[in-house]
Each structure stands twice: as structure tokens, then as C-alpha cells.
Write a protein that holds these residues in place. Structure first.
Motif, PDB file in Angstrom:
ATOM      1  N   THR A   1      64.110  -6.411  16.446  1.00  0.00           N
ATOM      2  CA  THR A   1      64.539  -5.443  15.558  1.00  0.00           C
ATOM      3  C   THR A   1      63.658  -4.861  14.649  1.00  0.00           C
ATOM      4  OG1 THR A   1      66.815  -6.722  15.530  1.00  0.00           O
ATOM      5  CG2 THR A   1      66.192  -5.042  13.851  1.00  0.00           C
ATOM      6  N   THR A   2      63.753  -3.485  14.889  1.00  0.00           N
ATOM      7  CA  THR A   2      62.819  -2.628  13.958  1.00  0.00           C
ATOM      8  C   THR A   2      63.376  -2.280  12.849  1.00  0.00           C
ATOM      9  OG1 THR A   2      63.278  -0.699  15.316  1.00  0.00           O
ATOM     10  CG2 THR A   2      61.222  -1.897  15.941  1.00  0.00           C
ATOM     11  N   GLY A   3      64.797  -2.223  13.026  1.00  0.00           N
ATOM     12  CA  GLY A   3      65.459  -1.644  11.656  1.00  0.00           C
ATOM     13  C   GLY A   3      67.144  -2.100  12.278  1.00  0.00           C
TER      14      GLY A   3
ATOM     15  N   PRO B   1      67.740   1.633   3.294  1.00  0.00           N
ATOM     16  CA  PRO B   1      67.291   1.238   4.818  1.00  0.00           C
ATOM     17  C   PRO B   1      67.151  -0.254   4.827  1.00  0.00           C
ATOM     18  CG  PRO B   1      65.107   1.817   3.851  1.00  0.00           C
ATOM     19  CD  PRO B   1      66.373   2.353   2.646  1.00  0.00           C
TER      20      PRO B   1
ATOM     21  N   SER C   1      65.251  -2.426   7.009  1.00  0.00           N
ATOM     22  CA  SER C   1      63.986  -2.284   7.469  1.00  0.00           C
ATOM     23  C   SER C   1      63.264  -3.600   7.986  1.00  0.00           C
ATOM     24  CB  SER C   1      62.717  -1.277   7.061  1.00  0.00           C
ATOM     25  OG  SER C   1      63.401  -0.087   6.878  1.00  0.00           O
TER      26      SER C   1
ATOM     27  N   HIS D   1      56.770  -4.811   9.091  1.00  0.00           N
ATOM     28  CA  HIS D   1      55.962  -4.343  10.297  1.00  0.00           C
ATOM     29  C   HIS D   1      55.031  -5.466  10.510  1.00  0.00           C
ATOM     30  CE1 HIS D   1      52.579  -3.994   7.153  1.00  0.00           C
ATOM     31  NE2 HIS D   1      51.885  -3.681   8.212  1.00  0.00           N
TER      32      HIS D   1
ATOM     33  N   THR E   1      66.811  -0.438  17.093  1.00  0.00           N
ATOM     34  CA  THR E   1      67.361  -0.400  15.871  1.00  0.00           C
ATOM     35  C   THR E   1      68.736  -1.394  16.489  1.00  0.00           C
ATOM     36  OG1 THR E   1      66.750   1.727  15.241  1.00  0.00           O
ATOM     37  CG2 THR E   1      68.887   0.803  14.435  1.00  0.00           C
TER      38      THR E   1
ATOM     39  N   LEU F   1      67.655  -8.052   6.355  1.00  0.00           N
ATOM     40  CA  LEU F   1      66.705  -7.235   6.245  1.00  0.00           C
ATOM     41  C   LEU F   1      66.775  -6.329   4.839  1.00  0.00           C
ATOM     42  CD1 LEU F   1      66.322  -5.599   9.736  1.00  0.00           C
ATOM     43  CD2 LEU F   1      65.102  -7.399   8.726  1.00  0.00           C
ATOM     44  N   THR F   2      68.059  -6.143   4.523  1.00  0.00           N
ATOM     45  CA  THR F   2      68.314  -5.409   3.239  1.00  0.00           C
ATOM     46  C   THR F   2      67.927  -6.318   1.910  1.00  0.00           C
ATOM     47  OG1 THR F   2      70.034  -4.101   4.135  1.00  0.00           O
ATOM     48  CG2 THR F   2      70.195  -4.222   1.885  1.00  0.00           C
TER      49      THR F   2
END
Length: 274
Positions: free
Chosen positions: A115-117, A134, A136, A139, A160, A207-208
Motif C-alpha cells: 500500500t502506498t496510500g 491523507p 499515506s 516512503h 492505493t 496510516l492516518t
């Protein structure tokens, strides 16, 4: 002023039943407590540090790198609790490890999705921050997961993810007795056309929260279902676990390279050796 009764966390966390020193800085987050055993099978050593409700925590080492795993149960509400309490006891890197459903034909059953976002089609993250914030992936975590998948020779896809609160209606599956949610097919078509690769239920909240709290996070899932081909098989269960464990080892080396170069961030000009 918040009273003590509103914050049950002292040193030992209320839900996870772990305290300072029980977890490594990097923690893998599967949903199913039974997957903890699958994950630690690939480590040199491990010890169970907590086992309460859906939350089972083990800490050990992978190729000499300290590492932990905590199961989160199904869905974003319980995953957010795990993030909160792991952060309180010193975790700073969180890797969601699980299974998913692909909505594109090229992500076949048994492949990995990194997953990238994430699309925040769940309610938990909205309790924390505005809806346009976002979700995200870090990286450096994404790079480490890619490096691990390449080394292991696994087929993988970057893209995504859409996180939902429902395995059935929220992912455009028929409910009981053939029930279909409003705009079910239109929803999945819109996501596919926007480049979304897969459905699952935890990545967006993880992620959030990581973004809000200044933690590193990412997600890697094995494809169990492909909505385009109609296949559903629990194939390659250990792939995401092996990829994430190796990624933690890569992250340690990446962090060392950043520190040695006096750089502020990981970048392509740095190289690492394991």
C-alpha cells in the motif's frame, strides 16, 4: 480536565496488556491472533508478551533485528486501539500484515499488494481528523517492503488501498439473502477507475494515526480474492508475513545508512548492505 477514569492506561496498557520494554520499535500488525504464530515461525526467537481479547503480542528477533507482532482483530476500531497503546509503550514503526481482495485483474490470488496510500472508507480515522487528511504510507517503509518482496521473489503490486468497515456491503459483496448495498457496483467501478488496487479493513486507520502521531507505517497484504476473476483462495498466507519481517531488517539497515550519511531522510543516493 480529564479524570483518571477516562484514561485507563498506566504503564500496562488496558487492552494489549503490554508495558514499556515489552515491544520492539517495529511492530507487525496482523488481524487474526492465530497469524502471530505464522509470523514468528520465521524469526530466530520470540516470547509472548501479551494475550488479551483479540490482541496477542510477541517480541523476538529477525536476522538479529528486534521485532514485535501484535494482532489487532478485524477492522479499524480495534486496529486504532492497538496503534494508540503500542505508541504509548515505545513503538515507532507499524506494518499492517494481512489479506485483501483485489479489484484489478493483474493482482492475482497469492500476489502481494504493498500500500502506498489508502482511501478512508472507514469511520475510525474520521474520529481523529478531517476527511481530506491523507492516509499515506511512509516512503521508507514502502521502499523496505519492495526490497523485501524483490529479494524473496514474490509477485507484488504497488498502489492505493481502500479500507472499509464492512467485509460485505462496504466491499460491494452481496449481504444475507442477496442484499446489495446502494450503488454497490458503481462504487467498485469508481474505485477501480481511480486506480485503487484492493480492499481490506485496517490500513487507512493505521496510516492516518501514524501520520498524526509522527510514526512510520505501511501495509502489505496477500491477495486472497480477485473480484475481476472471481477467484477466492487462502493461498500464500505466509508471504505478507515474511515480506514484512524482512522489511523490518531492511529498515534497520536503512536507518543506519541515514545516520551514517548525516542525511535527514532516506533517499535513492544511499545504499545499504545486509
Amino acid at each position: 480536565m480529564t479524570g483518571d477514569s477516562e484514561d485507563p492506561n498506566d504503564e500496562v496498557q488496558y487492552h494489549l496488556e503490554v508495558g514499556p520494554g515489552d515491544v520492539a520499535p517495529s511492530v507487525l500488525l496482523p488481524g487474526d491472533p492465530e497469524r502471530v504464530e505464522t509470523i514468528v515461525d520465521d524469526w530466530e526467537a520470540h516470547e509472548i508478551r501479551g494475550d488479551h481479547r483479540e490482541y496477542r503480542t510477541a517480541t523476538g528477533s529477525h536476522e538479529g533485528t528486534p521485532i514485535s507482532v501484535t494482532s489487532t482483530g478485524i477492522g479499524s476500531p480495534s486496529a486504532a486501539i492497538a496503534v494508540e497503546e503500542l505508541a504509548r509503550v515505545g513503538a515507532d514503526t507499524l506494518l499492517r500484515v494481512g489479506s485483501c481482495g483485489s479489484i484489478v485483474p493483474e493482482a492475482a490470488v497469492g500476489d502481494l499488494v504493498i500500500t502506498t496510500g489508502a482511501v478512508r472508507q472507514e469511520g475510525t480515522s474520521k474520529e481523529y481528523v478531517r476527511e481530506d487528511y491523507p492516509a499515506s504510507a511512509d516512503h521508507r517503509v514502502v521502499s523496505a517492503l519492495v526490497a523485501a518482496a524483490e529479494e524473496l521473489g514474490y509477485d507484488y503490486h504497488l498502489g492505493t488501498t481502500c479500507s472499509t468497515d464492512s467485509f460485505y456491503a462496504g466491499q460491494s459483496r452481496p449481504g444475507f439473502d442477496g442484499f446489495e448495498a446502494r450503488d454497490s457496483e458503481a462504487n467498485i467501478d469508481e474505485l477501480r477507475e481511480a486506480g485503487v488496487v484492493n480492499f481490506e479493513m485496517e490500513a487507512a486507520s493505521i496510516l492516518t494515526l501514524a501520520g498524526i502521531y509522527g510514526l512510520r507505517a505501511g501495509a502489505v497484504c496477500t491477495v486472497y480474492a480477485n473480484r475481476e476473476t472471481g477467484e477466492f483462495r487462502t493461498e500464500g498466507e505466509s508471504k505478507a508475513a515474511k515480506c514484512a519481517s524482512l522489511a523490518v531488517t531492511y529498515l534497520e539497515k536503512m536507518d543506519e545508512a541515514v545516520e551514517a550519511s548525516n542525511s535527514d531522510h532516506w533517499h535513492a543516493g544511499l545504499s545499504i548492505e545486509r
